[in-house]
Design an enzyme around this catalytic site. Sequence first.
Site, PDB file in Angstrom:
ATOM      1  N   ASP A  15      35.607  51.255  40.955  1.00 48.32           N
ATOM      2  CA  ASP A  15      36.876  51.404  41.105  1.00 48.32           C
ATOM      3  C   ASP A  15      37.416  51.199  39.699  1.00 48.32           C
ATOM      4  OD1 ASP A  15      39.403  50.875  42.726  1.00 48.32           O
ATOM      5  OD2 ASP A  15      39.305  48.729  41.830  1.00 48.32           O
ATOM      6  N   SER A  16      38.840  51.330  39.681  1.00 45.61           N
ATOM      7  CA  SER A  16      39.598  51.126  38.477  1.00 45.61           C
ATOM      8  C   SER A  16      39.297  49.477  37.990  1.00 45.61           C
ATOM      9  CB  SER A  16      40.947  51.592  38.430  1.00 45.61           C
ATOM     10  OG  SER A  16      41.404  50.833  39.719  1.00 45.61           O
ATOM     11  N   CYS A  78      38.053  53.560  44.855  1.00 51.27           N
ATOM     12  CA  CYS A  78      39.519  53.543  44.274  1.00 51.27           C
ATOM     13  C   CYS A  78      40.314  54.612  45.110  1.00 51.27           C
ATOM     14  CB  CYS A  78      39.482  53.899  42.868  1.00 51.27           C
ATOM     15  SG  CYS A  78      41.286  54.187  42.008  1.00 51.27           S
ATOM     16  N   GLU A 157      47.194  41.183  41.602  1.00 55.25           N
ATOM     17  CA  GLU A 157      46.473  40.607  40.474  1.00 55.25           C
ATOM     18  C   GLU A 157      46.809  39.382  39.987  1.00 55.25           C
ATOM     19  OE1 GLU A 157      44.303  42.599  38.122  1.00 55.25           O
ATOM     20  OE2 GLU A 157      43.963  44.164  39.683  1.00 55.25           O
ATOM     21  N   CYS A 189      45.737  52.098  49.235  1.00 54.99           N
ATOM     22  CA  CYS A 189      45.439  51.413  47.729  1.00 54.99           C
ATOM     23  C   CYS A 189      44.481  50.132  48.153  1.00 54.99           C
ATOM     24  CB  CYS A 189      46.683  51.026  46.931  1.00 54.99           C
ATOM     25  SG  CYS A 189      46.329  50.254  45.351  1.00 54.99           S
ATOM     26  N   HIS A 191      44.054  47.262  46.505  1.00 54.55           N
ATOM     27  CA  HIS A 191      44.825  46.078  46.675  1.00 54.55           C
ATOM     28  C   HIS A 191      45.770  45.649  47.991  1.00 54.55           C
ATOM     29  CE1 HIS A 191      43.656  46.674  42.396  1.00 54.55           C
ATOM     30  NE2 HIS A 191      44.054  45.377  42.183  1.00 54.55           N
TER      31      HIS A 191
END
Length: 289
Positions: A15-16, A78, A157, A189, A191
């Site tokens: 993932d990023s 991702c 985040e 996504c 997140h």
Amino acid sequence: MKYENMADKPIGIFDSGVGGLTVLKEIHARLPAESTIYMGDTARVPYGIRSAETVIKYSLENSSFLVEKGIKLLIIACNTASAVSLNIIRNTFKIPVLGVIEPGAKAAAQATKNGLVGVIGTEATIKSGAYGRTIRSLDPRIKVIERSCPLFVPLVEEGWLDNEVVEMVAQRYLTEMKLYNIDTLVLGCTHYPLLKKVIKKVMGDDVVLIDSAIEKAKNVAKILTTSGLLKTLETPVHRKYYVTDCPDRFQEIGKRFMLDSLEDITKIEIASLEEKAMALKNACGCGGV
Ligand code: DGL
């Protein structure tokens, strides 16, 4: 590490950054016997605001790194990387490569009753149109409304998962979806599953939320079973993490995603990733690796 059986090899996931831990968590829950190697490109996150060309370059480097570790299956956790680089990675490496778009799109196409599906994701994911294309290829009658929600990633985040600021941002982003009267919303996504509570509050209980992380984990379990690659609990389980920057921050934020502490984290240098990708490209003339 050397493995006697193909099934004993670990699953590789990249993932990023930390977001893909939502996918990893579901994989650990569904497949507790599997060893995993997770790679988070924390030095180059976010991918969602970058060009497709840059995301493809990063994705090829991350994949080369994991393939060299001897994985049996590669998961692109991702959404952004899956949306723009899945086919290129599939054509480059010989092992099975799975992205997160197809399972999420399939679950949405099955869930909608009124044929109106919303998709939210990063700018790059929405720009690629990958979810809309995949959903329409499954059922051309479905109308797909896509919307990027760039502030959701930094909010998560920051650990702001459920307060008035997040709710205001969600209201703003999701108003259009409500006007379209969608009955299904894809959280496209890594997140966004952490914002489920707020998104549900804004969209109402009647809208089905599709969590691409859960759909992915179901899909991995199915593929490992049908291909005879499912590991048993008889051999030890290893869970290893690599990051390209700030292992301490990864561990700290990672707890939010995994609800568990992350052990065995190693920092790798971007330069070595680039070298490995170049070496593999030269060795194979960029056919299968
Ligand atoms: N992992 C990304 C995704 O799922 C979100 C974070 C980023 O922009 O890199 O699209």
